[in-house]
Write a protein that holds these residues in place. Structure first.
Motif, PDB file in Angstrom:
ATOM      1  N   GLY A  88       0.751  -1.018   0.084  1.00  8.12           N
ATOM      2  CA  GLY A  88      -0.024   0.064   0.025  1.00  8.12           C
ATOM      3  C   GLY A  88       0.825   1.369  -0.080  1.00  8.12           C
ATOM      4  N   SER A  89       2.062   1.184  -0.034  1.00  8.08           N
ATOM      5  CA  SER A  89       3.076   2.286  -0.143  1.00  8.08           C
ATOM      6  C   SER A  89       3.473   2.573  -1.654  1.00  8.08           C
ATOM      7  CB  SER A  89       4.279   2.206   0.763  1.00  8.08           C
ATOM      8  OG  SER A  89       4.848   1.159   0.198  1.00  8.08           O
ATOM      9  N   PHE A  90       3.905   3.755  -1.771  1.00  3.16           N
ATOM     10  CA  PHE A  90       4.196   4.249  -3.235  1.00  3.16           C
ATOM     11  C   PHE A  90       5.929   4.730  -3.084  1.00  3.16           C
ATOM     12  CE2 PHE A  90      -0.165   4.304  -2.823  1.00  3.16           C
ATOM     13  CZ  PHE A  90      -0.623   4.025  -3.790  1.00  3.16           C
ATOM     14  N   LEU A  91       6.432   4.549  -4.187  1.00  2.00           N
ATOM     15  CA  LEU A  91       7.773   4.905  -4.348  1.00  2.00           C
ATOM     16  C   LEU A  91       7.830   6.032  -5.706  1.00  2.00           C
ATOM     17  CD1 LEU A  91      10.926   4.980  -4.066  1.00  2.00           C
ATOM     18  CD2 LEU A  91      11.077   2.899  -5.244  1.00  2.00           C
ATOM     19  N   VAL A  92       8.292   7.395  -5.372  1.00  2.00           N
ATOM     20  CA  VAL A  92       8.488   8.393  -6.444  1.00  2.00           C
ATOM     21  C   VAL A  92       9.967   8.454  -6.626  1.00  2.00           C
ATOM     22  CG1 VAL A  92       7.847  10.481  -7.091  1.00  2.00           C
ATOM     23  CG2 VAL A  92       6.046   9.090  -6.146  1.00  2.00           C
ATOM     24  N   GLN A  93      10.460   8.277  -7.909  1.00  2.00           N
ATOM     25  CA  GLN A  93      11.597   8.564  -8.115  1.00  2.00           C
ATOM     26  C   GLN A  93      12.011   9.498  -9.446  1.00  2.00           C
ATOM     27  OE1 GLN A  93      14.288   4.633  -7.734  1.00  2.00           O
ATOM     28  NE2 GLN A  93      12.262   3.911  -8.733  1.00  2.00           N
ATOM     29  N   ILE A  94      12.808  10.441  -9.122  1.00  3.45           N
ATOM     30  CA  ILE A  94      13.106  11.539  -9.919  1.00  3.45           C
ATOM     31  C   ILE A  94      14.400  12.128  -9.713  1.00  3.45           C
ATOM     32  CG2 ILE A  94      11.955  13.112  -8.607  1.00  3.45           C
ATOM     33  CD1 ILE A  94      11.307  14.635 -11.115  1.00  3.45           C
ATOM     34  N   ASN A  95      15.433  12.228 -10.631  1.00  2.00           N
ATOM     35  CA  ASN A  95      16.584  13.019 -10.419  1.00  2.00           C
ATOM     36  C   ASN A  95      16.587  14.336 -10.321  1.00  2.00           C
ATOM     37  OD1 ASN A  95      19.452  13.171 -10.166  1.00  2.00           O
ATOM     38  ND2 ASN A  95      19.754  13.128 -12.217  1.00  2.00           N
TER      39      ASN A  95
END
Ligand code: MOS
Length: 696
Positions: free
Chosen positions: A447-454
């Motif tokens: 139920g968690s989320f991971l957001v990735q961006i440089n």
């Protein structure tokens, strides 16, 4: 935007890691077998190395190598010639890095650097900008790609015909960026691949530059910038530190840590160019501007043309039928200037907003009212309406909060004991832009989320802001979102610069979150991880070319000692219109940080260059003065609740730079109101006002 994380004052996510020392800055990563680099600067201004004697240095305990033009790994030409270090014996400015000593300890490297003997052939040099410098020329364009000169109507005729005129010239010195963390890098080569931990505002552009210089595919290079201790523009692109560390590491075939010292930051890393700015304003007797001219002179180096956009601010700020702006440059034997918070707009606004104050006095109209009368809904430069322009609202709210009403316009009208008290105002504006970015959003089975961006957080709170935006876009509480930034292994994103970071990164994060929600339409956490990605290149590129700006109004009260000329800030208050504010805590810090740097520009900072020596003589924080906490007795920043749907999905305009724009003019205008003396050459040091009782 449903759960409402945006707009809430979350403390920054990495705060605990920073205050406990767990957060790692570039050279704090443990690396097996690491060695230490120490940069050797040239001691002549202009010339050629005829001999390098490394015998003593190499005999010194712990020294592994002295890397210089005779033995350094070769680099390809690139768009930033100032980064092709240690490739040739030519010296273009004093302080240019001409060698790196690598040793098993920092102390050994430093001692080795002291023992390198270099002989030079030298020639005459020119390092000081003057308004009659024989080398002045017209560049083809100014940064980033504005026309060099503009003209509308007939300035000369309009100016000559006007009943009220001011013709004034302002000068600003070189200013040096002093982020808390100096430029610093660890470079490691493994099987032809390069890993660097670098203190930078943008890992993506650093990777691109290293790829060009070392002729590698970008995929062979990884740049990590997880925590960065400030930049203000000075870390906007790859700088000498990362190039020297990469060269040295390749040469000794071991990891190299290279951190520049505070003294080494003054010059070779880039600095705000000195300026000489002539402003002519003409108005009718109601204070309506009829003619505006801004002629700006600045400097560049002999290595690369850096043409700061000093007069660009004047093109769009106030309207008049007859307008002209020009830029001229002198190529000097100096390091290449570079960005410093609001490059162009900041010094340009100092000149224009000071001249508007002088015009207000000449025409006998209150300076707040004069600015309101000259407001324009249409960008005078582009001829199109602004997407939103709330300058007048900022001026009115600022005047109200500051207590401007009833101000006696006469200079020297308030005195309290030995202090002359004065107040000043200035307008402020900064472009609201965005650049293409990419991002990914992942739903996990818990139920968690991971957001990735440089993206890069240079101390601004960017990490926290993007996290808030991501939570709202995912329509989940932010506690369920993890965010990863600061690494070229993550989706490509633009640098933290030009007040474009949050606008650009949020755009990609919102699109990635939307794409993920599409994929998860059935609701509930997935049994396996689900990832969606977004790239906003097309969407950002399709934006109509509308004039988009943030605005502000800066109010200042100073007191000036009638005998010594000492200037103290009583209070500073800014009101800004910068679109949606994502996090009030970090936004306030950005705005008051910018205002404080403007105060520092007005009263304290000054790079003093000695033509005989060919370098700045003040190279440290003891002699290059920067505003400290005790210099800021009261500072307040407010913002309007501004909505502008033309901007970007997050509705933000950027707040990194607007706070500094106009701030120095507001201080200078307040000093004039207090004393009756107009100092047109920054900084306003006490020696320029000493005995001010007798000056006015
Ligand atoms: Mo800022 S001077 O745009 O990095």
């Amino acid at each position: 935007m449903s759960t409402g994380a945006v707009g809430r004052a979350y403390p920054r996510l990495e705060g605990p890691a920073k205050v406990t020392g767990a957060a790692r800055y570039a050279v704090e990563y443990p690396v097996d077998g690491v060695t230490y680099g120490w940069a050797v600067p040239s001691t002549v201004v202009r010339g050629r190395i005829t001999r390098i004697d490394t015998t003593q240095a190499l005999a010194s305990p712990g020294v592994l190598a002295v890397v210089h033009h005779g033995n350094a790994p070769r680099m390809a030409p690139g768009p930033q010639p100032e980064l092709r270090l240690l490739q040739e014996p030519t010296v273009h400015y004093r302080g240019q890095y001409v060698a790196v000593v690598v040793a098993t300890s920092l102390e050994a490297a430093r001692e080795g650097a002291r023992l390198v003997r270099i002989d030079y052939d030298t020639g005459p040099h020119s390092t000081v900008l003057t308004d009659d410098h024989p080398g002045l020329y017209k560049p083809d364009q100014v940064n980033p790609s504005y026309p060099t000169d503009t003209a509308e109507g007939d300035f000369d005729a309009g100016y000559a015909a006007a009943p009220v005129r001011v013709d004034v010239t302002y000068r600003t010195p070189a200013y040096h960026n002093n982020p808390m963390e100096p430029h610093a890098t660890i470079a490691q080569w493994h099987d032809g691949r390069l890993l660097v931990h670098d203190s930078t505002q943008g890992a993506t552009p650093v990777r691109a530059t290293l790829a060009e210089l070392f002729e590698l595919p970008p995929e062979s290079i990884r740049v990590v910038a997880e925590h960065v201790g400030g930049g203000f523009g000075s870390k906007g692109y790859a700088k000498a530190s990362v190039v020297l560390a990469a060269l040295a590491a390749r040469h000794v075939d071991r990891p190299v840590k290279l951190a520049l010292t505070r003294q080494q930051l003054f010059g070779p890393l880039g600095y705000r160019t000195p300026t000489i700015q002539r402003v002519r304003l003409a108005a009718d007797t109601d204070g309506r501007l009829t003619a505006i001219c801004h002629d700006a002179i600045s400097q560049t180096s002999t290595i690369r043309e850096f043409a700061e956009q000093t007069a660009v601010y004047t093109r769009s700020m106030y309207a008049a039928p007859h307008r002209r702006t020009t830029h001229r440059l002198a190529r000097l034997d100096v390091p290449t200037p570079f960005w410093m918070r609001a490059p162009g707009e900041c010094p340009g606004a100092y000149a224009l907003e000071s001249a508007v104050d002088e015009l207000a006095i000449a025409v006998g109209i209150d300076p707040v009212e004069l600015r309101i009368r000259n407001d324009t809904a249409v960008d005078p430069d582009q001829g199109r309406p602004f997407t939103s322009r709330n300058l007048v609202a900022c001026l009115r709210e600022g005047a109200e909060r500051f207590g401007w009403a009833g101000r006696d316009p006469s200079p020297r009208s308030r005195r309290e004991g030995r202090w002359l008290i004065g107040t000043g105002v200035a307008g402020s504006s900064y472009p609201a832009r965005a650049r293409p970015s990419s991002a990914t959003a992942t739903a996990r089975s818990d139920g968690s989320f991971l957001v990735q961006i440089n993206a890069t957080d240079i101390g601004t709170g960017a990490r926290t802001a993007i996290w808030q935006v991501a939570a709202d876009a995912l329509a989940v509480p932010p506690e369920r979102v993890e965010i990863r930034i600061g690494d070229t292994a993550l989706p490509t994103a633009p640098l933290a610069g030009g007040s474009m970071g949050t606008a650009s990164w949020s755009w990609a994060v919102i699109r990635a979150a939307q794409a993920l929600r599409e994929k998860l339409r059935d609701g509930g956490p997935p049994t396996d991880e689900v990832t969606a990605e977004a790239d906003t290149t097309e969407e950002v590129g399709e934006q109509p070319a509308l004039p988009r700006y943030a605005y502000g109004a800066q109010f200042v009260e100073v007191r000036v000692d009638a005998d010594t000329g000492e200037v103290r800030l009583n209070r500073m208050l800014g009101v800004f219109a910068a679109g949606r504010v994502v996090n009030p805590t970090t936004a306030r810090s950005q705005l008051i940080g910018g205002m404080t740097m403007g105060l520092s520009m007005a009263l304290h900072e000054e790079g003093l260059l000695d033509e005989r020596y060919g370098d700045w003589v003040n190279h440290d924080l003891a002699t290059y003065h920067i505003t400290g906490c005790a210099d800021v007795e009261s500072i307040e920043a407010y913002w309007l609740d501004e909505r502008d749907d033309e901007l970007n999905p997050a509705g933000v305009k950027g707040i990194g730079e607007i706070g500094i724009v106009g701030a120095a003019a507001a201080v200078a205008n307040a000093v004039h109101h207090a004393t009756g003396v107009r100092i047109r050459e920054l900084p306003i040091r006490l020696d320029k006002l000493i005995g001010v009782s007798d000056l006015a």
